[in-house]
Design a protein around this motif. Structure first.
Motif, PDB file in Angstrom:
ATOM      1  N   ASP A 234     -11.816  -4.654  -9.378  1.00 17.41           N
ATOM      2  CA  ASP A 234     -12.958  -4.452  -8.421  1.00 17.41           C
ATOM      3  C   ASP A 234     -13.980  -3.252  -8.934  1.00 17.41           C
ATOM      4  O   ASP A 234     -15.209  -3.346  -8.989  1.00 17.41           O
ATOM      5  CB  ASP A 234     -12.543  -4.260  -6.977  1.00 17.41           C
ATOM      6  CG  ASP A 234     -11.731  -5.812  -6.546  1.00 17.41           C
ATOM      7  OD1 ASP A 234     -11.951  -6.641  -7.138  1.00 17.41           O
ATOM      8  OD2 ASP A 234     -11.306  -5.586  -5.375  1.00 17.41           O
ATOM      9  N   ALA A 235     -13.341  -2.158  -9.061  1.00 17.19           N
ATOM     10  CA  ALA A 235     -13.996  -1.028  -9.382  1.00 17.19           C
ATOM     11  C   ALA A 235     -14.871  -1.079 -10.693  1.00 17.19           C
ATOM     12  O   ALA A 235     -16.156  -0.633 -10.706  1.00 17.19           O
ATOM     13  CB  ALA A 235     -13.038   0.318  -9.569  1.00 17.19           C
TER      14      ALA A 235
ATOM     15  N   GLU B 290      -6.029  -5.490  -9.092  1.00 16.33           N
ATOM     16  CA  GLU B 290      -7.146  -5.760  -8.276  1.00 16.33           C
ATOM     17  C   GLU B 290      -8.086  -4.865  -7.929  1.00 16.33           C
ATOM     18  O   GLU B 290      -9.308  -5.091  -8.334  1.00 16.33           O
ATOM     19  CB  GLU B 290      -6.663  -6.422  -7.272  1.00 16.33           C
ATOM     20  CG  GLU B 290      -7.434  -7.284  -6.165  1.00 16.33           C
ATOM     21  CD  GLU B 290      -8.276  -8.463  -6.693  1.00 16.33           C
ATOM     22  OE1 GLU B 290      -9.525  -8.874  -6.595  1.00 16.33           O
ATOM     23  OE2 GLU B 290      -7.336  -9.378  -7.349  1.00 16.33           O
ATOM     24  N   GLU B 291      -7.647  -3.755  -7.642  1.00 18.55           N
ATOM     25  CA  GLU B 291      -8.397  -2.456  -7.354  1.00 18.55           C
ATOM     26  C   GLU B 291      -9.313  -2.164  -8.590  1.00 18.55           C
ATOM     27  O   GLU B 291     -10.449  -1.812  -8.383  1.00 18.55           O
ATOM     28  CB  GLU B 291      -7.428  -1.265  -6.950  1.00 18.55           C
ATOM     29  CG  GLU B 291      -7.013  -1.299  -5.508  1.00 18.55           C
ATOM     30  CD  GLU B 291      -6.090  -0.179  -5.079  1.00 18.55           C
ATOM     31  OE1 GLU B 291      -5.691  -0.191  -4.003  1.00 18.55           O
ATOM     32  OE2 GLU B 291      -5.479   0.503  -6.193  1.00 18.55           O
TER      33      GLU B 291
ATOM     34  N   ARG C 298      -0.427   3.977 -10.031  1.00 17.94           N
ATOM     35  CA  ARG C 298      -1.029   2.509  -9.793  1.00 17.94           C
ATOM     36  C   ARG C 298      -1.531   2.171 -11.267  1.00 17.94           C
ATOM     37  O   ARG C 298      -1.329   0.865 -11.776  1.00 17.94           O
ATOM     38  CB  ARG C 298      -1.997   2.591  -8.857  1.00 17.94           C
ATOM     39  CG  ARG C 298      -1.532   2.422  -7.574  1.00 17.94           C
ATOM     40  CD  ARG C 298      -2.720   2.461  -6.524  1.00 17.94           C
ATOM     41  NE  ARG C 298      -2.673   3.466  -5.662  1.00 17.94           N
ATOM     42  CZ  ARG C 298      -3.278   3.422  -4.319  1.00 17.94           C
ATOM     43  NH1 ARG C 298      -4.075   2.446  -4.175  1.00 17.94           N
ATOM     44  NH2 ARG C 298      -3.157   4.296  -3.365  1.00 17.94           N
TER      45      ARG C 298
ATOM     46  N   LEU D 212      -1.692  -5.100  -7.179  1.00 13.70           N
ATOM     47  CA  LEU D 212      -2.657  -4.351  -6.256  1.00 13.70           C
ATOM     48  C   LEU D 212      -3.564  -3.569  -7.170  1.00 13.70           C
ATOM     49  O   LEU D 212      -4.746  -3.557  -6.986  1.00 13.70           O
ATOM     50  CB  LEU D 212      -2.029  -3.536  -5.192  1.00 13.70           C
ATOM     51  CG  LEU D 212      -2.951  -2.500  -4.536  1.00 13.70           C
ATOM     52  CD1 LEU D 212      -3.982  -3.180  -3.532  1.00 13.70           C
ATOM     53  CD2 LEU D 212      -2.162  -1.429  -3.730  1.00 13.70           C
TER      54      LEU D 212
ATOM     55  N   TYR E 133      -9.829   6.039 -12.754  1.00 12.99           N
ATOM     56  CA  TYR E 133      -8.876   5.265 -11.779  1.00 12.99           C
ATOM     57  C   TYR E 133      -7.526   5.894 -12.283  1.00 12.99           C
ATOM     58  O   TYR E 133      -6.444   6.015 -11.399  1.00 12.99           O
ATOM     59  CB  TYR E 133      -8.839   3.803 -11.917  1.00 12.99           C
ATOM     60  CG  TYR E 133      -7.920   3.120 -11.104  1.00 12.99           C
ATOM     61  CD1 TYR E 133      -8.298   2.686  -9.816  1.00 12.99           C
ATOM     62  CD2 TYR E 133      -6.533   2.612 -11.622  1.00 12.99           C
ATOM     63  CE1 TYR E 133      -7.354   2.094  -9.154  1.00 12.99           C
ATOM     64  CE2 TYR E 133      -5.869   2.035 -10.902  1.00 12.99           C
ATOM     65  CZ  TYR E 133      -6.169   1.669  -9.284  1.00 12.99           C
ATOM     66  OH  TYR E 133      -5.271   1.020  -8.634  1.00 12.99           O
TER      67      TYR E 133
ATOM     68  N   GLN F 118       0.900  -1.166  -0.039  1.00 13.33           N
ATOM     69  CA  GLN F 118       0.037   0.238   0.005  1.00 13.33           C
ATOM     70  C   GLN F 118       0.752   1.254  -0.070  1.00 13.33           C
ATOM     71  O   GLN F 118       0.547   2.066  -0.795  1.00 13.33           O
ATOM     72  CB  GLN F 118      -0.971   0.014   1.241  1.00 13.33           C
ATOM     73  CG  GLN F 118      -1.827   1.206   1.142  1.00 13.33           C
ATOM     74  CD  GLN F 118      -2.868   1.208   0.094  1.00 13.33           C
ATOM     75  OE1 GLN F 118      -3.393   0.024  -0.352  1.00 13.33           O
ATOM     76  NE2 GLN F 118      -3.333   2.195  -0.594  1.00 13.33           N
TER      77      GLN F 118
ATOM     78  N   HIS G 161      -5.026   7.756  -9.401  1.00 17.81           N
ATOM     79  CA  HIS G 161      -4.024   6.787  -9.153  1.00 17.81           C
ATOM     80  C   HIS G 161      -2.989   6.553 -10.377  1.00 17.81           C
ATOM     81  O   HIS G 161      -2.912   5.605 -10.973  1.00 17.81           O
ATOM     82  CB  HIS G 161      -4.373   5.602  -8.669  1.00 17.81           C
ATOM     83  CG  HIS G 161      -5.404   5.358  -7.641  1.00 17.81           C
ATOM     84  ND1 HIS G 161      -4.672   5.891  -6.337  1.00 17.81           N
ATOM     85  CD2 HIS G 161      -6.408   5.056  -7.498  1.00 17.81           C
ATOM     86  CE1 HIS G 161      -5.692   5.873  -5.366  1.00 17.81           C
ATOM     87  NE2 HIS G 161      -6.864   5.475  -6.165  1.00 17.81           N
TER      88      HIS G 161
END
Length: 193
Positions: free
Chosen positions: A67-68, A63-64, A99, A60, A92, A13, A96
């Motif tokens: 999910d979104a 995955e984020e 990311r 990560l 996103y 994170q 980010h």
């Protein structure tokens, strides 16, 4: 032995947050160690090297983002699903940027197959059910959508649209309208001509 308070989750994170601030390509073990207030060797109880650190951020991010996108698609079909999916990716990337760059980085085959990466194609295929696309058109459409979304977002992130008076949001809406039209009116391919 792992340093107290530093878990793989916290390390990942922190690295993801730092990537958003300084850029994914600038992410180093030393930078993360400084952010956590520890010496570099403290992190090697959790990671082997910077490549593994970046892979953790990539996983990560995938995955984020999956999910979104899944949440955005719930209960939607056709153009509504297409717009929700596209806006999720764009939002996103804006929120980010490090990311988002990580999510685009290359993973080895086994890591990619065991990550959220396949979900992205599945989610795109779910959108395409509303357009009744058989194979091989569906695979071509998955690539077409990903290339369009990523190309637009990538150009926007580096200021590629700042030289004109037209707002990027207006052009984005035009792109989505055009994609919807193209998917509804695609030419037949292969044996179906």
């Amino acid at each position: 032995m792992a340093r107290t308070g530093i878990t793989p989750e916290r390390l990942t994170q922190t690295a993801a947050e730092l990537a958003d601030e300084i850029g994914f390509d600038n992410l180093t073990v030393s930078a993360v160690a400084r952010r956590l207030g520890v010496k570099d060797p403290s992190l090697y109880a959790h990671i082997r090297n910077v490549r593994q650190l970046r892979t953790l951020v990539s996983l990560l991010a995938l995955e984020e983002l999956a999910d979104a996108a899944a949440a955005a698609l719930a209960g939607r079909a056709g153009k509504d699903a297409l717009v929700a999916f596209a806006n999720t990716y764009r939002d996103y990337a804006r929120k980010h940027p490090g990311r988002y760059a990580a999510a685009q980085s290359e993973l080895d085959k086994d890591t990619a197959l065991n990550s959220a990466a396949p979900r992205h194609s599945q989610l795109t295929r779910a959108i395409l059910h509303g357009y009744d696309l058989p194979e091989p058109d569906q695979t071509d459409a998955v690539r077409f959508l990903h290339a369009t979304f990523h190309g637009y977002v990538s150009l926007e992130m580096v200021g590629g649209f700042g030289h004109t008076a037209r707002e990027a949001d207006a052009s984005w809406a035009w792109v989505l309208e055009t994609l919807d039209f193209a998917l509804r009116n695609r030419p037949m391919t292969g044996d179906r001509r």
